[in-house]
Design a protein around this motif. Structure first.
Motif, mmCIF file in Angstrom:
data_model
loop_
_atom_site.group_PDB
_atom_site.id
_atom_site.type_symbol
_atom_site.label_atom_id
_atom_site.label_comp_id
_atom_site.label_asym_id
_atom_site.label_seq_id
_atom_site.Cartn_x
_atom_site.Cartn_y
_atom_site.Cartn_z
ATOM 1 N N UNK A 192 12.786 10.100 34.842
ATOM 2 C CA UNK A 192 13.272 10.087 36.219
ATOM 3 C C UNK A 192 14.720 10.561 36.317
ATOM 4 N N UNK A 193 14.992 11.280 37.410
ATOM 5 C CA UNK A 193 16.354 11.751 37.621
ATOM 6 C C UNK A 193 17.306 10.618 37.926
ATOM 7 N N UNK A 194 16.771 9.536 38.512
ATOM 8 C CA UNK A 194 17.566 8.341 38.794
ATOM 9 C C UNK A 194 16.812 7.151 38.216
ATOM 10 N N UNK B 93 14.170 5.239 39.997
ATOM 11 C CA UNK B 93 12.907 5.923 40.296
ATOM 12 C C UNK B 93 11.771 5.499 39.367
ATOM 13 N N UNK B 94 12.066 4.682 38.349
ATOM 14 C CA UNK B 94 11.008 4.221 37.456
ATOM 15 C C UNK B 94 9.992 3.376 38.231
ATOM 16 N N UNK C 83 15.238 5.804 25.983
ATOM 17 C CA UNK C 83 16.338 6.025 25.033
ATOM 18 C C UNK C 83 15.810 6.154 23.605
ATOM 19 N N UNK C 84 14.870 5.270 23.251
ATOM 20 C CA UNK C 84 14.307 5.323 21.903
ATOM 21 C C UNK C 84 13.517 6.617 21.693
ATOM 22 N N UNK C 85 12.871 7.070 22.725
ATOM 23 C CA UNK C 85 12.070 8.289 22.625
ATOM 24 C C UNK C 85 12.943 9.519 22.388
ATOM 25 N N UNK D 241 5.483 13.129 27.667
ATOM 26 C CA UNK D 241 4.471 12.496 28.528
ATOM 27 C C UNK D 241 3.574 11.573 27.702
ATOM 28 N N UNK D 242 3.322 11.956 26.450
ATOM 29 C CA UNK D 242 2.524 11.090 25.578
ATOM 30 C C UNK D 242 3.266 9.803 25.256
ATOM 31 N N UNK D 243 4.558 9.910 25.047
ATOM 32 C CA UNK D 243 5.343 8.735 24.657
ATOM 33 C C UNK D 243 5.810 7.902 25.838
ATOM 34 N N UNK D 244 5.828 8.507 27.031
ATOM 35 C CA UNK D 244 6.290 7.790 28.235
ATOM 36 C C UNK D 244 5.209 7.856 29.308
#
Length: 471
Positions: A192-194, A197-198, A215-217, A155-158
């Motif tokens: 997000x599951x899909x 959904x972003x 992906x990077x995270x 959550x901190x990174x995204x």
């Protein structure tokens, strides 16, 4: 002539016009075999490649005309739903052609550009593909595994990411038939599951950028929740002739079981090169439940450990190099006897031997007596001319796959010594020139008949190429 009873989809494959450009191209400059100037051609064409007999002179790089001629035949293969066929042709100086096309058969698994495996037992798969993981009910999670800390870090990174809800996660579990481990749930509660959904998914550039950040995270190309799958053995198919020569081995100090696949390998990402990342719920004796393993796309079996937990992977944001454990004292389940490896059958023989491959050999043919009676021997492959007495194979009652040269098969058939427990078989002509593929097909059909399997279809096609400038 072609058989008019063939199904319509096979008609292009069995038409002289389909083959004529290729035959003319290969016959041009070919070397006659001494029979009144007649040229004999033999070869195989598959959807992934082709090969021709030694009568065809090497021309360096393939010409555009030859590629076009091959593609004409491959198009007919695709239309017929056939992976590959072998063929042989007799061409006179005046251009009269007698072409024999061999294939297909539902009892033959096509190989690359021709040679196929005879399937002697309907639906059978090699032993490694039947192997289930050893249970690991007492395997602990790694000390680094921490679902709560993982979710907080994500959550901190995204920031602003809206993860999957409980209903979406439950639906994924129902589809997969397995309960997702807590760390994987924590990941998808943030991600997000899909992908649509972003936030801002209606703007493709923003969506793509958000996916890159995710992906990077995590340290890999992350799959959407709907794309998770179980990497069981069926998800990792391999041709019989290769799969039969693999073996499942898990040393006592291994972190990962040496399996083809496992119902406990949940694939959630890709490393960008086709290798898949999975959470491992069935670890090896020295592993941790929930560890992260890498399934290489260039191998049929095994996986490498790249992180002790999903939390470990995300903290580092990059998989470490795969590592495997091997017991130094363990004798190999797969043995290669040839000029570059083991130099005797005695050196290969031990109770744990599963696969014996006899290859290029420069000494007298080998005696199979040392491996007779071994409890786990299931695969034997031998190049032509390497066996002192092929009839000894009749005593190897545990074989499920056997690959021999034509002469060895002939001896075995005549002696009535073909092991009845075979599930698949192969005929190898390594190092032996094949002038007419009709002979191996006759042999194949004789073997198939022993097991009540359908024969390989053979079609004779006649035509006229016109005068051919042989060498």
């Amino acid at each position: 002539m072609t058989d008019p009873t063939h199904a319509p989809s096979l008609l292009p494959l069995n038409a002289f016009a389909t083959w004529a450009p290729l035959l003319r191209g290969w016959a041009d400059g070919a070397e006659p075999g001494g029979e009144d100037g007649v040229v004999h051609l033999a070869g195989a064409i598959g959807r992934d490649g082709w090969r021709a007999s030694s009568a065809v002179r090497p021309r360096g790089r393939t010409s555009a005309a030859e590629r076009e001629a091959v593609e004409r035949v491959r198009g007919a293969l695709a239309a017929a739903g056939v992976e590959s066929v072998t063929f042989s042709a007799r061409i006179t100086p005046s251009g009269q052609v007698r072409l024999r096309v061999m294939g297909p058969s539902p009892a033959v698994e096509s190989g690359p550009a021709g040679g196929g495996t005879l399937l002697l037992a309907e639906g059978a798969v090699p032993e490694p593909w039947r192997r289930l993981p050893d249970p690991a009910p007492d395997a602990p999670p790694a000390p680094s595994a921490d679902p709560v800390a993982l979710e907080q870090l994500l959550r901190e990174r995204l920031p602003g990411a809206i993860g999957a809800g409980d209903e979406e996660i439950a639906a994924a579990e129902a589809r997969l038939g397995v309960t997702l481990p807590d760390e994987l749930k924590a990941l998808y509660r943030v991600v997000p599951g899909r992908w649509d959904d972003w936030t801002g998914a209606d703007r493709q550039d923003e969506d793509t950028g958000a996916r890159d950040v995710a992906d990077e995270t995590v340290g890999c190309e992350l799959f959407a929740l709907d794309d998770l799958y179980i990497a069981d053995a069926a998800s990792r198919p391999a041709p019989w002739r290769f799969a039969a020569c693999e073996a499942v081995v898990t040393p006592p100090d291994a972190a990962v079981q040496g399996l083809v696949g496992s119902p406990g390998w949940i694939v959630f990402g890709d490393n960008g090169g086709g290798d898949r990342l999975a959470v491992d719920l069935t670890p090896g004796p020295a592993g941790h439940v929930g560890q992260i393993v890498l399934l290489g796309h260039e191998s049929y079996i095994g996986a490498g450990l790249i992180a002790d937990s999903l939390t470990d992977l995300v903290h580092r944001q990059k998989p470490r190099r795969t590592r495997t454990s091997r017991s130094r004292d363990e004798r190999p389940a797969v043995a290669h006897v040839n000029v570059a490896h083991l130099r005797s059958i005695e050196a290969a023989a031990h109770p744990g031997l599963e696969v014996l491959c006899v290859g290029v050999w420069d000494e007298p043919p080998v005696d199979l007596a040392p491996v007779t009676g071994l409890p786990r021997l299931r695969t034997l492959t031998a190049y032509p001319g390497t066996l002192a007495d092929p009839r000894q194979i009749g005593g190897l009652t545990g074989l499920e796959y056997l690959e021999l040269g034509p002469e060895e098969w002939r001896i075995l058939l005549d002696a009535g010594a073909v092991p009845r427990g075979l599930a698949a078989a192969g005929i190898t002509t390594h190092g032996v020139g094949v002038r007419d593929h009709g002979q191996p097909v006759d042999l194949s059909n004789e073997i198939l008949a022993l097991y009540g399997r359908p024969p390989i279809v053979r079609t004779v096609i006649a035509g006229d190429l016109g005068p051919v400038p042989f060498a």
